[in-house]
Design an enzyme around this catalytic site. Structure first.
Site, short mmCIF file in Angstrom:
data_model
loop_
_atom_site.label_atom_id
_atom_site.label_comp_id
_atom_site.label_asym_id
_atom_site.label_seq_id
_atom_site.Cartn_x
_atom_site.Cartn_y
_atom_site.Cartn_z
N PRO A 204 0.83 -1.22 0.00
CA PRO A 204 0.00 0.00 0.00
C PRO A 204 0.86 1.26 0.00
O PRO A 204 1.88 1.33 0.67
CB PRO A 204 -0.82 -0.13 1.30
CG PRO A 204 -0.80 -1.58 1.63
CD PRO A 204 0.51 -2.10 1.14
N HIS A 424 18.26 3.50 29.47
CA HIS A 424 17.78 2.44 28.59
C HIS A 424 18.10 2.76 27.13
O HIS A 424 18.69 1.92 26.41
CB HIS A 424 16.26 2.27 28.78
CG HIS A 424 15.66 1.17 27.95
ND1 HIS A 424 15.39 -0.08 28.46
CD2 HIS A 424 15.29 1.13 26.64
CE1 HIS A 424 14.87 -0.83 27.50
NE2 HIS A 424 14.79 -0.11 26.38
N GLU A 425 17.74 3.96 26.69
CA GLU A 425 18.01 4.32 25.29
C GLU A 425 19.50 4.49 25.03
O GLU A 425 19.99 4.15 23.94
CB GLU A 425 17.26 5.62 24.94
CG GLU A 425 15.75 5.53 25.09
CD GLU A 425 15.13 4.46 24.22
OE1 GLU A 425 15.71 4.11 23.18
OE2 GLU A 425 14.07 3.94 24.62
#
Length: 613
Positions: A204, A424-425
């Site tokens: 699409p 974390h990142e």
């Protein structure tokens, strides 16, 4: 439309006037509050000399008494008031009764005649209105089987191949269709037959509909556009009737192009639906097959269809003589993305420092529709910020909005959660940056977007269609880098790594069961996917291996994930200072771009000793 509205309004007005007139005629009292009395009471009043004036208007009498009261009455037809009073023995000379005779006006006669015929006029208007309504319903009934295709002719806004970018191979495939529509004798003299049907296949948003309109615009021929779902209705036979009408219109307007969007809605594999051969969808498909075979070789009608599920189409639809040519439109590469961005940014005021090549490099996997949305979002952001030109900041923000959604500025997070998200990142970015086979880190953000509290974006240096085992192992490692950073820094884990674990497990299982990247199991696949054609989607996976092999698969998946987790932990433990530096920068600035990332993550060169004096 206006004439029909005026006609209906006139009918409604006539009915309302008739109802009001009948109501006042039958139920209203005489004007002025006068009371109607019989002629005998009029004679009695005259005998008592209580009448001052009698006004005669046709058969109607208006009596004014000596006390000023007013009455109405009616006399017999053919007789005069004088005769009636004289027969009653009343001497008009001695009674001083004034008799005034007034003739009825033409307007009064017309109103009286109109009132007399009001019931007939009312019921005639109602009958006429019902007949017109029935006629309208009949027209709708007979047009129910007509095609609902939208026809675009030469005077409509043209679309050419210049408006379609990033699909150069598809343009070349369809160029000969354009030449056949413009110069059919060039092919007929050589005995060549152009394909009757062209099937556009692609995900699409890759521009299948735009490509079909570009073919019609290049050839300068009428363009019939219809969706596959518009053929199928609840009533049996309507779809086949619409197919016949569509192809009849196309033959009358030849040369032309018939474009059927989402043909998989009607062209699915026969025998898979409910109702057997009498299924309405299958009858519509049969009619399409018959009509495409019934084309004369000299009829310049090209059928172009679009779908993103060619695997579920009926084989008879794809055989030579029908849709015998398949043109694939895939997501564009970096060169195609740059060309598409140039097309959609044409006419928009861009800043001089906007680098479309860099934007194209950061939009890996974007379709043409995504890129068009990206440019439009950038223009909207610039207008919202009261700018007159679109700058690189708007494009960078738009990329984040398309990938992850808008910023959730109203979300309030604690300082502890902000630190957890930052480490974390930073763990993802640090592990990915230091692994030799991982994609470069492009951006880190701890700003909440959509369902994500933060994200790290990796952008490959170049587009690729093949991925090596080492690259997949690197993806496993930096996917687990965030969770490893939480364990090492805070000595605990959070739920923020749930999506990372899901991605890592999926990559590891795919490596073992689909890509043959397991040394114990060897180069083979495990599990056969089953698809139900009626639903057109994957619903289950058939197991074609034993329980012992299933246990081995689980062990191999565990070993891949465990090895990646240990690799990520080793990197974070070794470069903990870099992790802390990057996390603190994220806490202060919330977002780190590519250039700043390189400065923060790359080791700083040693300071050379001062040269001797």
């Amino acid at each position: 439309m206006n004439s029909r509205w005026m006609r209906n309004s006139f009918i409604y007005l006539l009915v309302i006037v008739a109802i009001i007139a009948i109501f006042f005629t039958l139920f209203s009292e005489p004007l002025g509050g006068s009371k109607e009395i019989p002629i005998n009471q009029v004679i009695s009043l005259a005998a008592r000399n209580d009448i001052q004036t009698i006004e005669v208007r046709g058969e109607k009498l208006t009596i004014v008494t000596t006390t000023g009261e007013t009455f109405t009455s009616r006399k017999e037809e053919g007789s005069s008031v004088v005769e009636i009073l004289e027969r009653a023995g009343i001497d008009l000379l001695s009674s001083n009764i004034q008799i005034v005779v007034k003739g009825s006006s033409g307007l009064g006669n017309f109103i009286g005649l109109f009132i007399n015929f009001l019931p007939l006029i009312f019921f005639g208007a109602v009958l006429f209105f019902m007949m017109r309504q029935a006629q309208g319903n009949t027209n709708q009934t007979f047009s129910f089987g007509r095609s609902r295709a939208r026809m675009l002719v030469g005077n409509s806004p043209p679309v050419s191949f210049a408006d379609v970018a990033g699909v150069e191979e598809a343009k070349e495939e369809l160029q000969e269709v354009v030449e056949f529509l413009k110069f059919p004798e060039k092919f007929m003299t050589l005995g060549a037959k152009i394909p009757k049907g062209v099937l556009l296949v692609g995900p699409p948003g890759t521009g299948k509909t735009l490509m079909a309109r570009a073919v019609a615009g290049e050839a300068g021929v009428p363009f019939f556009s219809i969706s596959g779902s518009e053929f199928v209705e609840m009533f049996v036979g309507v779809g086949a009737s619409r197919v016949r009408d569509l192809f009849d219109q196309a033959k009358r307007n030849a040369p032309c192009i018939v474009f059927v969007d989402e043909i998989d809605a009607v062209g699915r594999h026969r025998g898979a639906g409910l109702g057997g051969g009498h299924d309405e969808r299958e009858q519509t498909l049969n009619q399409i097959l018959v009509e495409m075979d019934g084309f004369d070789t000299t009829t310049n009608v090209i059928v172009i269809a679009a779908t993103n599920r060619p695997d579920i189409l009926d084989p008879a639809l794809l055989r030579p003589g029908r849709f015998d040519r398949r043109v694939t439109l895939d997501n564009p590469d970096i060169k195609g993305r740059a060309a598409i961005l140039d097309v959609h940014s044409k006419g928009k005021p861009l800043a001089d420092n906007v680098d479309m090549d860099r934007v194209a490099r950061q939009t890996v996997g974007f379709s043409g529709a995504d890129l068009a949305n990206l440019v439009n979002e950038s223009a909207i952001l610039a207008a919202r910020r009261n700018k007159t030109i679109i700058g690189p900041d708007e494009f960078a923000e738009s990329i984040d909005r398309v990938i992850a959604g808008p910023e959730r500025k109203s979300r309030v997070i604690s300082q502890k959660e902000k630190e957890l998200t930052a480490y974390h990142e930073a763990g993802h970015a640090l592990v990915g940056h230091l692994l030799p086979h991982a994609d470069p880190v492009s951006k880190i953000s701890i700003v909440a977007r959509g369902q994500m509290g933060g994200y790290t974006r990796f952008v490959p240096k170049e587009d690729r269609s093949l991925i090596t085992k080492r690259q997949l192992e690197a993806r496993l490692a930096y996917a687990l880098g965030g969770r490893a950073a939480e364990e090492i820094i805070f000595d605990e884990t959070t739920t923020g790594a749930s999506n990372d674990l899901e991605q890592a497990t999926s990559i590891a299982r795919t490596m073992v069961t689909r890509f043959g990247m397991s040394e114990k199991l060897g180069p083979r696949t495990f599990g056969k996917r089953e698809e139900l054609v009626f639903l057109g989607r994957e619903i289950s996976e058939q197991r074609d291996y034993s329980d012992q092999v299933a246990e081995t698969i689980d062990n191999e998946v565990f070993n891949l994930i465990d090895s990646a987790n240990r690799n990520a932990r080793d990197i974070i433990v070794k470069h903990r200072a870099k992790l802390t530096e990057l996390a603190k920068y994220l806490i202060a600035h919330e977002t780190v771009e590519e250039d700043t990332l390189i400065e923060l993550l790359d080791p700083k060169p040693p300071i050379p000793d001062a040269a001797p004096a």
